[in-house]
Design a protein around this motif. Structure first.
Motif, PDB file in Angstrom:
ATOM      1  N   GLY A 101       0.820  -1.215   0.000  1.00  0.00           N
ATOM      2  CA  GLY A 101       0.000   0.000   0.000  1.00  0.00           C
ATOM      3  C   GLY A 101       0.849   1.259   0.000  1.00  0.00           C
ATOM      4  N   GLU A 102       1.903   1.268   0.802  1.00  0.00           N
ATOM      5  CA  GLU A 102       2.803   2.421   0.838  1.00  0.00           C
ATOM      6  C   GLU A 102       3.427   2.655  -0.536  1.00  0.00           C
ATOM      7  N   GLU A 103       3.853   1.582  -1.171  1.00  0.00           N
ATOM      8  CA  GLU A 103       4.473   1.708  -2.492  1.00  0.00           C
ATOM      9  C   GLU A 103       3.457   2.163  -3.539  1.00  0.00           C
ATOM     10  N   VAL A 125       1.589   6.529  -7.121  1.00  0.00           N
ATOM     11  CA  VAL A 125       0.567   7.494  -7.542  1.00  0.00           C
ATOM     12  C   VAL A 125       1.098   8.919  -7.416  1.00  0.00           C
ATOM     13  N   ILE A 126       1.763   9.223  -6.330  1.00  0.00           N
ATOM     14  CA  ILE A 126       2.311  10.571  -6.145  1.00  0.00           C
ATOM     15  C   ILE A 126       3.308  10.894  -7.251  1.00  0.00           C
ATOM     16  N   ALA A 127       4.179   9.958  -7.576  1.00  0.00           N
ATOM     17  CA  ALA A 127       5.149  10.189  -8.656  1.00  0.00           C
ATOM     18  C   ALA A 127       4.430  10.414  -9.981  1.00  0.00           C
ATOM     19  N   ALA A 128       3.351   9.677 -10.213  1.00  0.00           N
ATOM     20  CA  ALA A 128       2.601   9.815 -11.462  1.00  0.00           C
ATOM     21  C   ALA A 128       1.926  11.181 -11.561  1.00  0.00           C
ATOM     22  N   VAL A 129       1.222  11.576 -10.516  1.00  0.00           N
ATOM     23  CA  VAL A 129       0.471  12.829 -10.591  1.00  0.00           C
ATOM     24  C   VAL A 129       1.367  14.059 -10.556  1.00  0.00           C
ATOM     25  N   THR A 130       2.559  13.925 -10.013  1.00  0.00           N
ATOM     26  CA  THR A 130       3.492  15.055 -10.014  1.00  0.00           C
ATOM     27  C   THR A 130       4.349  15.089 -11.269  1.00  0.00           C
ATOM     28  N   ALA A 183      11.115   9.113 -10.664  1.00  0.00           N
ATOM     29  CA  ALA A 183      10.516   8.551  -9.454  1.00  0.00           C
ATOM     30  C   ALA A 183       9.437   7.535  -9.806  1.00  0.00           C
ATOM     31  N   LEU A 184       8.694   7.794 -10.869  1.00  0.00           N
ATOM     32  CA  LEU A 184       7.651   6.853 -11.285  1.00  0.00           C
ATOM     33  C   LEU A 184       8.259   5.512 -11.684  1.00  0.00           C
TER      34      LEU A 184
END
Length: 107
Positions: A42-44, A49-54, A59-60
């Protein structure tokens, strides 16, 4: 292009799961059971998702690798072979994604 496949990673996870948990992160996750392995997955997923949306492409890539690794650990703990997941994905390609989702809603 690399010849490395998810099946290779599945094999590595299986091998490392047998190691001493004080010496192997994979063995430590497996020894921690489903709760520990799933929490890490879940953490990963969130980090991916954060890497994708930013829009952070490097990082993605890194987070996606972590996500796939931890998914395979969870599957290992659950005793579900990757082949079962791939077979499900293959079965879903027989119809459109919209038709497949609609069929799941009616179940």
């Amino acid at each position: 292009m690399t010849d490395f496949r998810l099946e290779d990673l599945e094999r590595i996870v299986a091998e490392r799961a047998q190691a001493d948990p004080t010496q192997s992160w994979t063995a430590r996750l497996v020894a921690g059971g489903m709760a520990k392995a799933s929490k890490k997955l879940g953490e990963e997923a969130v980090e991916t998702v954060i890497a994708a949306v930013t829009g952070d492409r490097p990082a993605l890539v890194l987070e996606s690798a972590d996500l796939l690794f931890h998914l395979l650990v969870v599957l290992r703990v659950a005793d579900i072979p990757l082949a079962d997941v791939l077979a499900e994905l293959e079965a879903r390609t027989a119809q459109s994604g919209l038709a497949e989702k609609a069929a799941r809603r009616s179940d």
